[in-house]
Design a protein around this motif. Structure first.
Motif, PDB file in Angstrom:
ATOM      1  N   HIS A  16       0.891  -1.156   0.000  1.00 22.76           N
ATOM      2  CA  HIS A  16       0.000   0.000   0.000  1.00 22.76           C
ATOM      3  C   HIS A  16       0.926   1.202   0.000  1.00 22.76           C
ATOM      4  CE1 HIS A  16      -3.648  -2.292   0.885  1.00 22.76           C
ATOM      5  NE2 HIS A  16      -2.892  -3.011   1.692  1.00 22.76           N
ATOM      6  N   ALA A  17       1.129   1.791  -1.173  1.00 30.05           N
ATOM      7  CA  ALA A  17       2.160   2.810  -1.333  1.00 30.05           C
ATOM      8  C   ALA A  17       1.580   4.194  -1.553  1.00 30.05           C
ATOM      9  CB  ALA A  17       3.068   2.448  -2.506  1.00 30.05           C
ATOM     10  N   ALA A  18       2.406   5.187  -1.192  1.00 35.32           N
ATOM     11  CA  ALA A  18       2.069   6.584  -1.440  1.00 35.32           C
ATOM     12  C   ALA A  18       3.368   7.338  -1.696  1.00 35.32           C
ATOM     13  CB  ALA A  18       1.338   7.195  -0.254  1.00 35.32           C
ATOM     14  N   GLN A  19       3.272   8.345  -2.532  1.00 37.05           N
ATOM     15  CA  GLN A  19       4.431   9.184  -2.810  1.00 37.05           C
ATOM     16  C   GLN A  19       4.521  10.266  -1.750  1.00 37.05           C
ATOM     17  OE1 GLN A  19       5.171  10.346  -6.847  1.00 37.05           O
ATOM     18  NE2 GLN A  19       5.789  12.400  -6.201  1.00 37.05           N
ATOM     19  N   SER A  78       3.051  13.939   8.830  1.00 39.97           N
ATOM     20  CA  SER A  78       2.479  13.469   7.564  1.00 39.97           C
ATOM     21  C   SER A  78       2.729  11.981   7.376  1.00 39.97           C
ATOM     22  CB  SER A  78       3.085  14.244   6.397  1.00 39.97           C
ATOM     23  OG  SER A  78       2.799  15.614   6.500  1.00 39.97           O
ATOM     24  N   LEU A  79       3.940  11.531   7.675  1.00 42.11           N
ATOM     25  CA  LEU A  79       4.249  10.104   7.544  1.00 42.11           C
ATOM     26  C   LEU A  79       3.437   9.268   8.530  1.00 42.11           C
ATOM     27  CD1 LEU A  79       8.102  10.286   6.984  1.00 42.11           C
ATOM     28  CD2 LEU A  79       6.357   9.669   5.301  1.00 42.11           C
ATOM     29  N   ASP A  80       3.223   9.797   9.734  1.00 43.68           N
ATOM     30  CA  ASP A  80       2.374   9.085  10.699  1.00 43.68           C
ATOM     31  C   ASP A  80       0.949   8.962  10.187  1.00 43.68           C
ATOM     32  OD1 ASP A  80       4.375   8.606  12.534  1.00 43.68           O
ATOM     33  OD2 ASP A  80       3.904  10.361  13.768  1.00 43.68           O
ATOM     34  N   ILE A 102       6.629   3.906   1.119  1.00 42.61           N
ATOM     35  CA  ILE A 102       6.717   5.298   0.706  1.00 42.61           C
ATOM     36  C   ILE A 102       7.597   5.397  -0.532  1.00 42.61           C
ATOM     37  CG2 ILE A 102       7.580   7.596   1.344  1.00 42.61           C
ATOM     38  CD1 ILE A 102       5.032   6.847   2.788  1.00 42.61           C
ATOM     39  N   ASP A 103       7.063   6.055  -1.544  1.00 38.69           N
ATOM     40  CA  ASP A 103       7.818   6.370  -2.760  1.00 38.69           C
ATOM     41  C   ASP A 103       8.433   7.748  -2.533  1.00 38.69           C
ATOM     42  OD1 ASP A 103       8.773   6.855  -5.299  1.00 38.69           O
ATOM     43  OD2 ASP A 103       6.811   7.078  -6.208  1.00 38.69           O
ATOM     44  N   SER A 153      13.954   9.614   9.622  1.00 40.58           N
ATOM     45  CA  SER A 153      12.916   8.672   9.192  1.00 40.58           C
ATOM     46  C   SER A 153      13.316   7.247   9.499  1.00 40.58           C
ATOM     47  CB  SER A 153      12.647   8.816   7.708  1.00 40.58           C
ATOM     48  OG  SER A 153      12.106  10.078   7.430  1.00 40.58           O
ATOM     49  N   LEU A 154      14.570   6.908   9.331  1.00 43.19           N
ATOM     50  CA  LEU A 154      15.022   5.553   9.580  1.00 43.19           C
ATOM     51  C   LEU A 154      14.947   5.194  11.063  1.00 43.19           C
ATOM     52  CD1 LEU A 154      18.046   5.314   7.137  1.00 43.19           C
ATOM     53  CD2 LEU A 154      15.747   4.392   6.846  1.00 43.19           C
ATOM     54  N   LYS A 155      15.074   6.188  11.934  1.00 41.60           N
ATOM     55  CA  LYS A 155      14.958   5.933  13.370  1.00 41.60           C
ATOM     56  C   LYS A 155      13.527   5.612  13.755  1.00 41.60           C
ATOM     57  CE  LYS A 155      18.751   8.973  14.560  1.00 41.60           C
ATOM     58  NZ  LYS A 155      19.120  10.254  15.202  1.00 41.60           N
ATOM     59  N   ASN A 156      12.560   6.100  12.979  1.00 40.03           N
ATOM     60  CA  ASN A 156      11.142   5.915  13.309  1.00 40.03           C
ATOM     61  C   ASN A 156      10.548   4.660  12.695  1.00 40.03           C
ATOM     62  OD1 ASN A 156      11.040   8.291  14.800  1.00 40.03           O
ATOM     63  ND2 ASN A 156      10.672   9.512  12.982  1.00 40.03           N
TER      64      ASN A 156
END
Length: 79
Positions: free
Chosen positions: A11-14, A28-30, A40-41, A75-78
């Motif tokens: 289930h992807a989103a840009q 926004s990512l949450d 995520i693209d 982002s990688l930490k989350n």
């Protein structure tokens, strides 16, 4: 697609980080995650980061929205 032998549906989103103020990136990512987005693209516009001939900004020193290094490391930490 299968992950470790288990069926997995993408289930992807840009996510255009360069169009969103940095203080809203993770909110926004949450929200994407809450909607069931699991992929995520991330498009990286080269012309946005090359501010002059062979002069690059990947850490946001000319504009906070160019802080690709900070975005990726945070982002990688989350995950």
């Amino acid at each position: 697609m299968r992950v470790d032998g288990v069926p997995f549906f993408l289930h992807a989103a840009q996510f255009d980080y360069f169009r969103i103020p940095p203080d809203l990136w993770f909110r926004s990512l949450d929200r994407y995650r809450e909607l069931g987005i699991n992929t995520i693209d991330l498009r990286i516009p080269w012309n946005w980061h090359e501010i002059g001939d062979a002069e690059f900004d990947f850490d946001g020193h000319t504009n906070p929205r160019r802080n690709l290094r900070g975005f990726c490391s945070s982002s990688l930490k989350n995950i």
